[in-house]
Enzyme design. Sequence first.
Site, short mmCIF file in Angstrom:
data_model
loop_
_atom_site.label_atom_id
_atom_site.label_comp_id
_atom_site.label_asym_id
_atom_site.label_seq_id
_atom_site.Cartn_x
_atom_site.Cartn_y
_atom_site.Cartn_z
N ARG A 1 2.49 -7.27 -12.13
CA ARG A 1 2.81 -8.43 -12.97
C ARG A 1 1.97 -8.45 -14.24
O ARG A 1 2.41 -8.93 -15.29
CB ARG A 1 2.66 -9.71 -12.17
CG ARG A 1 3.75 -9.85 -11.08
CD ARG A 1 3.35 -10.83 -10.01
NE ARG A 1 3.09 -12.15 -10.56
CZ ARG A 1 2.44 -13.10 -9.89
NH1 ARG A 1 1.97 -12.86 -8.67
NH2 ARG A 1 2.26 -14.28 -10.45
N ASP B 1 2.80 -11.09 -2.88
CA ASP B 1 2.28 -12.43 -3.18
C ASP B 1 3.37 -13.48 -3.00
O ASP B 1 4.56 -13.17 -2.85
CB ASP B 1 1.77 -12.48 -4.62
CG ASP B 1 0.52 -11.63 -4.82
OD1 ASP B 1 -0.21 -11.40 -3.84
OD2 ASP B 1 0.28 -11.21 -5.96
N ARG C 1 1.39 -5.88 0.87
CA ARG C 1 1.31 -7.34 0.99
C ARG C 1 1.79 -7.99 -0.31
O ARG C 1 1.12 -7.91 -1.34
CB ARG C 1 -0.13 -7.78 1.26
CG ARG C 1 -0.62 -7.46 2.65
CD ARG C 1 -1.94 -8.17 2.89
NE ARG C 1 -2.40 -8.01 4.27
CZ ARG C 1 -3.38 -8.72 4.81
NH1 ARG C 1 -3.99 -9.63 4.08
NH2 ARG C 1 -3.74 -8.51 6.05
#
Length: 286
Positions: free
Chosen positions: A213, A64, A62
């Site tokens: 990230r 973002d 999934r």
Amino acid sequence: MSDEVRPGHVRVRLDLSYDGTEFSGWARQAGGRRTVQGEIEDALRTVTRSRETTYELTVAGRTDAGVHARGQVAHVDLPGELWAEHREKLLKRLAGRLPKDVRVWSLTEAPAGFDARFSAIWRRYAYRVTDAPGGVDPLLRGHVLWHDWPLDVDAMNEAARGLLGEHDFAAYCKRREGATTIRTLQELSLRRGEDGIVTATVRADAFCHNMVRSLIGALLFVGDGHRAPDWPAKVLAAGVRDSAVHVVRPHGLTLEEVGYPPDDLLAARNREARNRRTLPGTAGCC
């Protein structure tokens, strides 16, 4: 959650890509926000003339809001009669119905035991950043981060080596209730291309929320000289979020590829991946 396909249904694997710029992430959301899952499910319902029926997609990773994908994988369980009727023309019909920032490249009947999420043994991401004084090429601005300090790629690679292996990545993840943050980081390496763009390759068996990230944010602090190469590993060992670790912007991140075991090992991997993990020497819980 069962990995078995309901009687009379066929599990179909989808290989797809998308530009995440205008999406509020992968997962369908309430309130009318535009998502990749929502666009594909709506298109699938339209081209199969299924009216009010939505066939729900299960995805490998999934992503973002703002994150891109070149090698995303999903699956959907379709009634056997519907698959038999539409399979030859479904791909082209989806191409005509989907918006131009999401494409389905293949639709294939999945082997027994396949689950797009739980059968995967690794996901590989790339994060792209440039430290060019003039900024990012306008044609690449939606896919490359500009970092306005010179980057020492060797120092970043030295720091990256201290993060490899199986660890509790709580210091680099946004916690979710009931979810483990134990992951196996299989690869983390950076290379500067001839165009000056630094590409970080990040591969793990799975990722927790914001993990890639956050890792890149820590490595950038090393690359521009604000922290020593051993700092990211110290943050990892501390096990808590460090305010100096920034979650970098999503547009530099692309899901490049998802890896699966041979067909005869898919079901076993599916079962294994559903087990909650603990590190050696720690007790399991809930």
